[in-house]
Design a protein around this motif. Sequence first.
Motif, PDB file in Angstrom:
ATOM      1  N   UNK A 238      37.878  34.840  42.331  1.00  0.00           N
ATOM      2  CA  UNK A 238      38.630  33.589  42.361  1.00  0.00           C
ATOM      3  C   UNK A 238      39.992  33.771  41.699  1.00  0.00           C
ATOM      4  N   UNK A 239      40.034  34.709  40.748  1.00  0.00           N
ATOM      5  CA  UNK A 239      41.241  34.966  39.960  1.00  0.00           C
ATOM      6  C   UNK A 239      41.392  36.476  39.808  1.00  0.00           C
ATOM      7  N   UNK A 240      42.628  36.966  39.938  1.00  0.00           N
ATOM      8  CA  UNK A 240      42.890  38.399  39.762  1.00  0.00           C
ATOM      9  C   UNK A 240      44.069  38.581  38.813  1.00  0.00           C
ATOM     10  N   UNK A 241      43.877  39.424  37.797  1.00  0.00           N
ATOM     11  CA  UNK A 241      44.942  39.780  36.868  1.00  0.00           C
ATOM     12  C   UNK A 241      45.440  41.182  37.201  1.00  0.00           C
ATOM     13  N   UNK A 242      46.748  41.353  37.208  1.00  0.00           N
ATOM     14  CA  UNK A 242      47.328  42.678  37.347  1.00  0.00           C
ATOM     15  C   UNK A 242      47.538  43.285  35.976  1.00  0.00           C
ATOM     16  N   UNK A 243      46.840  44.362  35.665  1.00  0.00           N
ATOM     17  CA  UNK A 243      46.886  44.943  34.326  1.00  0.00           C
ATOM     18  C   UNK A 243      47.872  46.104  34.234  1.00  0.00           C
ATOM     19  N   UNK A 244      48.729  46.022  33.224  1.00  0.00           N
ATOM     20  CA  UNK A 244      49.688  47.098  32.959  1.00  0.00           C
ATOM     21  C   UNK A 244      49.046  48.251  32.199  1.00  0.00           C
ATOM     22  N   UNK A 245      47.816  48.061  31.746  1.00  0.00           N
ATOM     23  CA  UNK A 245      47.185  49.039  30.857  1.00  0.00           C
ATOM     24  C   UNK A 245      45.976  49.741  31.470  1.00  0.00           C
ATOM     25  N   UNK A 246      45.683  49.469  32.731  1.00  0.00           N
ATOM     26  CA  UNK A 246      44.558  50.145  33.375  1.00  0.00           C
ATOM     27  C   UNK A 246      44.928  51.512  33.923  1.00  0.00           C
ATOM     28  N   UNK A 247      46.209  51.790  34.069  1.00  0.00           N
ATOM     29  CA  UNK A 247      46.638  53.042  34.687  1.00  0.00           C
ATOM     30  C   UNK A 247      46.675  52.906  36.194  1.00  0.00           C
ATOM     31  N   UNK A 248      47.265  53.878  36.841  1.00  0.00           N
ATOM     32  CA  UNK A 248      47.321  53.838  38.297  1.00  0.00           C
ATOM     33  C   UNK A 248      48.663  53.448  38.847  1.00  0.00           C
ATOM     34  N   UNK A 249      49.638  53.187  37.978  1.00  0.00           N
ATOM     35  CA  UNK A 249      50.971  52.834  38.429  1.00  0.00           C
ATOM     36  C   UNK A 249      52.007  53.272  37.415  1.00  0.00           C
ATOM     37  N   UNK A 250      53.257  53.375  37.872  1.00  0.00           N
ATOM     38  CA  UNK A 250      54.339  53.766  36.957  1.00  0.00           C
ATOM     39  C   UNK A 250      54.522  52.689  35.890  1.00  0.00           C
ATOM     40  N   UNK A 251      54.825  53.113  34.668  1.00  0.00           N
ATOM     41  CA  UNK A 251      54.995  52.166  33.580  1.00  0.00           C
ATOM     42  C   UNK A 251      56.092  52.668  32.641  1.00  0.00           C
ATOM     43  N   UNK A 252      57.143  51.889  32.523  1.00  0.00           N
ATOM     44  CA  UNK A 252      58.260  52.292  31.670  1.00  0.00           C
ATOM     45  C   UNK A 252      57.829  52.323  30.212  1.00  0.00           C
ATOM     46  N   UNK A 253      58.226  53.364  29.503  1.00  0.00           N
ATOM     47  CA  UNK A 253      57.918  53.507  28.080  1.00  0.00           C
ATOM     48  C   UNK A 253      58.952  52.722  27.286  1.00  0.00           C
ATOM     49  N   UNK A 254      58.438  51.753  26.480  1.00  0.00           N
ATOM     50  CA  UNK A 254      59.362  50.930  25.691  1.00  0.00           C
ATOM     51  C   UNK A 254      58.799  50.690  24.296  1.00  0.00           C
ATOM     52  N   UNK A 255      58.660  49.437  23.906  1.00  0.00           N
ATOM     53  CA  UNK A 255      58.412  49.074  22.510  1.00  0.00           C
ATOM     54  C   UNK A 255      56.951  49.270  22.085  1.00  0.00           C
ATOM     55  N   UNK A 256      56.759  50.081  21.054  1.00  0.00           N
ATOM     56  CA  UNK A 256      55.419  50.310  20.515  1.00  0.00           C
ATOM     57  C   UNK A 256      54.802  49.007  20.011  1.00  0.00           C
ATOM     58  N   UNK A 257      55.557  48.243  19.224  1.00  0.00           N
ATOM     59  CA  UNK A 257      54.981  47.055  18.612  1.00  0.00           C
ATOM     60  C   UNK A 257      54.700  45.958  19.640  1.00  0.00           C
TER      61      UNK A 257
ATOM     62  N   UNK B  92      38.848  39.322  38.336  1.00  0.00           N
ATOM     63  CA  UNK B  92      39.015  40.763  38.534  1.00  0.00           C
ATOM     64  C   UNK B  92      40.347  41.203  37.934  1.00  0.00           C
ATOM     65  N   UNK B  93      40.418  42.489  37.582  1.00  0.00           N
ATOM     66  CA  UNK B  93      41.679  43.133  37.202  1.00  0.00           C
ATOM     67  C   UNK B  93      41.956  44.278  38.156  1.00  0.00           C
ATOM     68  N   UNK B  94      43.217  44.474  38.471  1.00  0.00           N
ATOM     69  CA  UNK B  94      43.634  45.646  39.236  1.00  0.00           C
ATOM     70  C   UNK B  94      44.810  46.279  38.511  1.00  0.00           C
ATOM     71  N   UNK B  95      44.950  47.608  38.578  1.00  0.00           N
ATOM     72  CA  UNK B  95      46.072  48.270  37.896  1.00  0.00           C
ATOM     73  C   UNK B  95      47.387  48.008  38.630  1.00  0.00           C
ATOM     74  N   UNK B  96      48.442  47.777  37.869  1.00  0.00           N
ATOM     75  CA  UNK B  96      49.771  47.573  38.454  1.00  0.00           C
ATOM     76  C   UNK B  96      50.784  48.430  37.706  1.00  0.00           C
ATOM     77  N   UNK B  97      51.930  48.635  38.312  1.00  0.00           N
ATOM     78  CA  UNK B  97      53.047  49.306  37.647  1.00  0.00           C
ATOM     79  C   UNK B  97      53.820  48.283  36.823  1.00  0.00           C
ATOM     80  N   UNK B  98      54.681  48.777  35.941  1.00  0.00           N
ATOM     81  CA  UNK B  98      55.434  47.863  35.073  1.00  0.00           C
ATOM     82  C   UNK B  98      56.774  48.486  34.737  1.00  0.00           C
ATOM     83  N   UNK B  99      57.832  47.765  35.086  1.00  0.00           N
ATOM     84  CA  UNK B  99      59.191  48.240  34.849  1.00  0.00           C
ATOM     85  C   UNK B  99      59.846  47.350  33.805  1.00  0.00           C
TER      86      UNK B  99
END
Length: 464
Positions: free
Chosen positions: A110-129, A192-199
């Motif tokens: 019924x609901x799907x979240x795109x997760x930046x932390x599941x892996x499977x997509x490009x993800x820009x490296x930025x702020x640790x905190x 559900x969650x699915x992996x997404x990229x994050x820029x």
Amino acid sequence: MKLSVVMPVYNESKTIREIVRRVLDVPIEKELLIVDDGSTDGTRDILRELDGKDGVRVFLQPVNQGKGAAVSVGFQHAEGDVVVVQDADLEYDPNEYPKLLAPIADGHADVVYGSRFLGGGARRVLYFWHTVGNRFLTLASNMFTNLNLTDMETCYKMFRREVVQSMRIESRRFGIEPEITAKVARRGYRIFEVPISYYGRTYEEGKKIGWRDAVSAIWTIVKHSTREAEDPRNVGHVTLARMGKLEPYNRWLADRFRGALGRRVLEIGAGFGNMTRQLLGRELVVASDLDPVALEYLRGAFRDEPEARIASYRFPVSGEQRAEIRALGIDTVVCLNVLEHIEDDAGTLADFFALLPSGGRVVLIVPALARLYGTLDEHLHHFRRYEKEELSEKLHAAGFVVEDCRFLNRLGIIGWYLNGKILRRKVLPSGQLAAFRLALPLLRREETNPPSTGMSLLAVGRKP
């Protein structure tokens, strides 16, 4: 499936044309609803150019109110089967819509979240905190909702349209993320969650969220996860939530009329399903309600029950709905603590009579004793409380043979009179309802010693 893309915008003149182009390029049937939240950098001028072209609709907020307020406007105007939130800052890639849509289109979610932390997509490296903060807020949310999300704060949330259009969004700013999460968890949706990229972008590039929003998110998580009901101002919902905790009482109540039930039951005004649970085990149980929030709770609660079906019938029913109900072979109409909410109760009983086959039954529970009418009834929007003779006469007038009409719950008179007539409360206190469990042995004595008066009336009518 048509997709409604809801895009909140605030001072995004540098990116708005590009993100609109990317959304429109995705090969999915869609509409794009852009809600400008009081931009002052020229974004509005660009949006006026785009409005009405290629399925783009623009809504201009009179003043800046926050992301939550903007998203809420988009939700209410969405016309697609599925709704997704899209930020205007190029951090999220619209080409991933098909990935988000798949679990809903396949009937799994019924609901799907795109997760930046599941892996499977490009993800820009930025702020640790920022990552630490996101993980902490997700953990805190999971602790209260009992979900196992990896990215509660993600922008990419996709829903069946009915999910968000039945939901009142209270958060004005970024608290919308934990608020929505708490509400979809409460309703029992399949998430559900699915992996997404994050820029991701930097603050110099226009990022707006800050530490104050993190503090607000913590408060939002606690507030929404500890409420009795999704909307604590809705007396009916609070009452249903509290009554849902009284399962032994609900079972006892259902046992009073279980012998009158047929194999194919239509329940009118099913609410959150407190009594629907007691009706299962038949060939068919149709749970009907008019409240969009109740319908969503019912879908979540009974989606795995093969004999349960969720519907929304407004009485008097239309010709199409009457034909649909008759085709279902309904032999019993159950209407529990609902008739008092209907102004034309006599007309509704006549409608029940017309729907049923010969030998079919209607089962009613209504509040009894007009002299008990008080503030509790007012805030529950009761038109009346019934006298025994009045209810019998109305059933007779509709054409039914009255097989049973009796009082229930003599003990409840005291609490209703105290709270509704003397203390003039809006809703029964939760503590009193919890204590009501202890009185169940006294109620069971009514089975062998029927009371001459009571807080409720149970009536069974049969169509000759």
